[in-house]
Structure formats: C-alpha cells, structure tokens
Design an enzyme around this catalytic site. Sequence first.
Site, PDB file in Angstrom:
ATOM      1  N   ALA A  77      43.728   2.676  21.023  1.00  0.00           N
ATOM      2  CA  ALA A  77      42.668   3.629  21.369  1.00  0.00           C
ATOM      3  C   ALA A  77      41.668   3.053  22.367  1.00  0.00           C
ATOM      4  O   ALA A  77      41.222   3.751  23.282  1.00  0.00           O
ATOM      5  CB  ALA A  77      41.957   4.094  20.099  1.00  0.00           C
ATOM      6  N   SER A 131      44.404  -4.100  17.636  1.00  0.00           N
ATOM      7  CA  SER A 131      45.109  -3.433  16.546  1.00  0.00           C
ATOM      8  C   SER A 131      44.444  -3.752  15.214  1.00  0.00           C
ATOM      9  O   SER A 131      44.207  -4.917  14.888  1.00  0.00           O
ATOM     10  CB  SER A 131      46.573  -3.884  16.520  1.00  0.00           C
ATOM     11  OG  SER A 131      47.159  -3.624  15.258  1.00  0.00           O
ATOM     12  N   ASN A 180      45.740  -3.421  12.239  1.00  0.00           N
ATOM     13  CA  ASN A 180      46.674  -4.119  11.366  1.00  0.00           C
ATOM     14  C   ASN A 180      46.809  -5.585  11.764  1.00  0.00           C
ATOM     15  O   ASN A 180      46.853  -6.465  10.899  1.00  0.00           O
ATOM     16  CB  ASN A 180      48.038  -3.420  11.416  1.00  0.00           C
ATOM     17  CG  ASN A 180      47.970  -2.024  10.834  1.00  0.00           C
ATOM     18  OD1 ASN A 180      47.884  -1.842   9.637  1.00  0.00           O
ATOM     19  ND2 ASN A 180      47.965  -1.014  11.711  1.00  0.00           N
ATOM     20  N   GLY A 197      53.490   6.027  19.670  1.00  0.00           N
ATOM     21  CA  GLY A 197      53.789   5.131  20.778  1.00  0.00           C
ATOM     22  C   GLY A 197      52.787   4.000  20.828  1.00  0.00           C
ATOM     23  O   GLY A 197      51.901   3.897  19.968  1.00  0.00           O
ATOM     24  N   LYS A 211      56.062  -0.220  11.966  1.00  0.00           N
ATOM     25  CA  LYS A 211      55.659  -1.342  12.819  1.00  0.00           C
ATOM     26  C   LYS A 211      54.317  -1.918  12.367  1.00  0.00           C
ATOM     27  O   LYS A 211      53.996  -3.079  12.667  1.00  0.00           O
ATOM     28  CB  LYS A 211      55.624  -0.923  14.289  1.00  0.00           C
ATOM     29  CG  LYS A 211      54.704   0.236  14.641  1.00  0.00           C
ATOM     30  CD  LYS A 211      53.261  -0.148  14.846  1.00  0.00           C
ATOM     31  CE  LYS A 211      52.376   1.062  14.955  1.00  0.00           C
ATOM     32  NZ  LYS A 211      50.939   0.718  15.032  1.00  0.00           N
TER      33      LYS A 211
END
Length: 350
Positions: free
Chosen positions: A155, A269, A271, A151, A206
């Site tokens: 973090a 994120s 990525n 989901g 994703k």
Amino acid sequence: MDLRNSSEKKVGVIGAGSFGTVIANMLAEKNKVILFARKPEIVKEINEKGTVEGRQMHANIEATGDQEYLASQCQVIFPIVSSTGFREVIRSFSPFLHPYHILIHGTKGLDLAHHLEEEGQPIRVTREDIKTMSEVILEETVVVRVGCLAGPNLAKEMAMKQPAATVIASKYNEVILEGQRLLRSDRFQVYGNKDLIGVELSGVLKNIIAIAAGALSGMGLGENARALLISRGMVETIYLGNALGGSTKSFIGLAGIGDLVATCSSNLSRNFTVGFRLAKGESLSDITATMEETAEGINTIRIMKQLIENSNVRAPITENLYKVLFEGMKVEEALQYLMKYPFNVDVDFL
C-alpha cells in the site's frame, strides 16, 4: 434505486485502512467513489478535511457510514477489510445488496466457520470449514458476480504512485473486465484470471512465508537464506493451495510468486514485520498490540495448522512457525529444524 440503467455510476469501497484508501484513491482518478468507514470520526475527517489519518484523499471521494446509501449508489463495490471482521461487515451490507451488484474484495485472509476449539477440545478442521472471502460473500448475500484483487500490492508504494500490477480473478469475464476498466492506468497494470479460489489462496498463503522471511532478516541472515526460504515456501504454498482447491498455475503467477517475492523482501509488509520483531525477541502479544493493522498471516497459520493435522500435506514452514508463534519455540530452533528437514526432491508438483 436500480443502477443497471444509471449513467452516473459511482464505485464503492468498504474499509478505510491503508489498502482500502489506496484503492479508493486509484478508483477516484476516473470515477466518483463512496468510501465506507465504520468510525464516524473517519467519515467526518474525509468529508471535511479530505484526509484520513493524515493520508490525502482524492476530491472525488465521499465517505459514509451508511451501508444502505453505499449499496444504493454503487453497482461495483470493493470490500477491503480484515478477514476477522469480513463476515460481520458483509452480513451488515447483505440486506441492501442485490444480484446486480458486483463485489471484488481485496482481503488476503481466511474465515473459519467455527472456533478452533469447542469446550476446550481441538476440533477437526476440513476444507469445508475454511472459507475464502469470495465464499463468505456468496454465503452471506444474494450477490453472484464475485471477484478478488490480489498481487504484489504494498500500500505504501502504491500511495506514492510507484508502478505496480495486480490480478482480478473471477469466474465471470464481466467482473474481470469491469475491474480492469476501473483500475488500470499508466502505472497500474491489471491482469485477469479465472481461477478465483487459486488467486485468493495465493494472496493468503504467501503471508505465512512472509513472516518467516521477516524472521530470517531479523536474525541477520543473508540473501542465500532468503532465496532458500522463498523457493521452499513457494513449494509449500502450492501443496497447501492444491489441498484447498487452487490451481498450481495461479500460484506461479503474479498473485502467487509475484506477491511472495514482494512481501518476503520488504519491511513495508506487516507480516514481514511480525517475523522480524519475533526474531528480535519480542512476544507476539506485544507485536500485535502495537501494530495499527492486522497481519493476516498470524490467523492463517492457526487455521492451516488445524488443516495440516487432518491431511497428508507437507508444510514444515507453517508447522514450525505455529510453534514459534503459539508454543514458545525460538526462531533459531525453528530454523535449525528446517535446515535439517529431509527435502529430497526440489520440485515434484509439475
């Protein structure tokens, strides 16, 4: 020790990275937790100082480097380690795991059954060669009741106790209900889903689009471009996910579009950060050398590129990102190609 009749069950977490420690802290609000860390110095820091690399750990958490001890004390275990090391870690726990254990992993990556090249020659990659983390668990252990956690779960925000939600996916209702019981709180909602593979793939795929979103941001482009990327990225994710056996329904849920929006819009994120730094002119080797934790999207792009070459899936974002990451294409050139790509139909999978 058979924990099925134990009244004082502890919960296990494998992995002391940023997400593993966050989940351990959340679990520790209602349960005693045993956290497995590979490095002895991390185990020592948690047990002696109650911190891990400066992050505060709940008093209910005990750290260990002993696989047998964790497995003997915990019936429910959350493995949260990078995909590149996941099979090795699960294999090391395998002698101590039994059918009564429940494993709910939180790893958003894929495992390839072999290297992408053999004797210098590319090999044909099919769905049978690509394993999700639940499939790795089923291959390497006697555990039957397996689930995943996926989901929009950044973090750093969760560590700050900001409101969030996740999905527990499993073929078994018992696994979903146990995950909900252990993790649900006033600030953390936990949904259930029976499509384990679809939810796993949602969290995995994703990451590709998140790298592209970071690149757009690094180029200084605006919200129109981001919206275009997210919407077309959602379509591409569904194409790839369907080819790998996931249900479209899972990709338009919290673990799919919810996670996609979060990771495509946040510099928290990993990525997204990779894409941003690529657009600023840094090399992939320099970026990965200076990142503390794995950006799973890089490996996912490599694996998906091999699958695309042996299928009829349309995945122009993934293919162009592969060229940017591994073949020296400039981010600007990739964007120009995508803007000219002949998308004639908006949505054709519903």
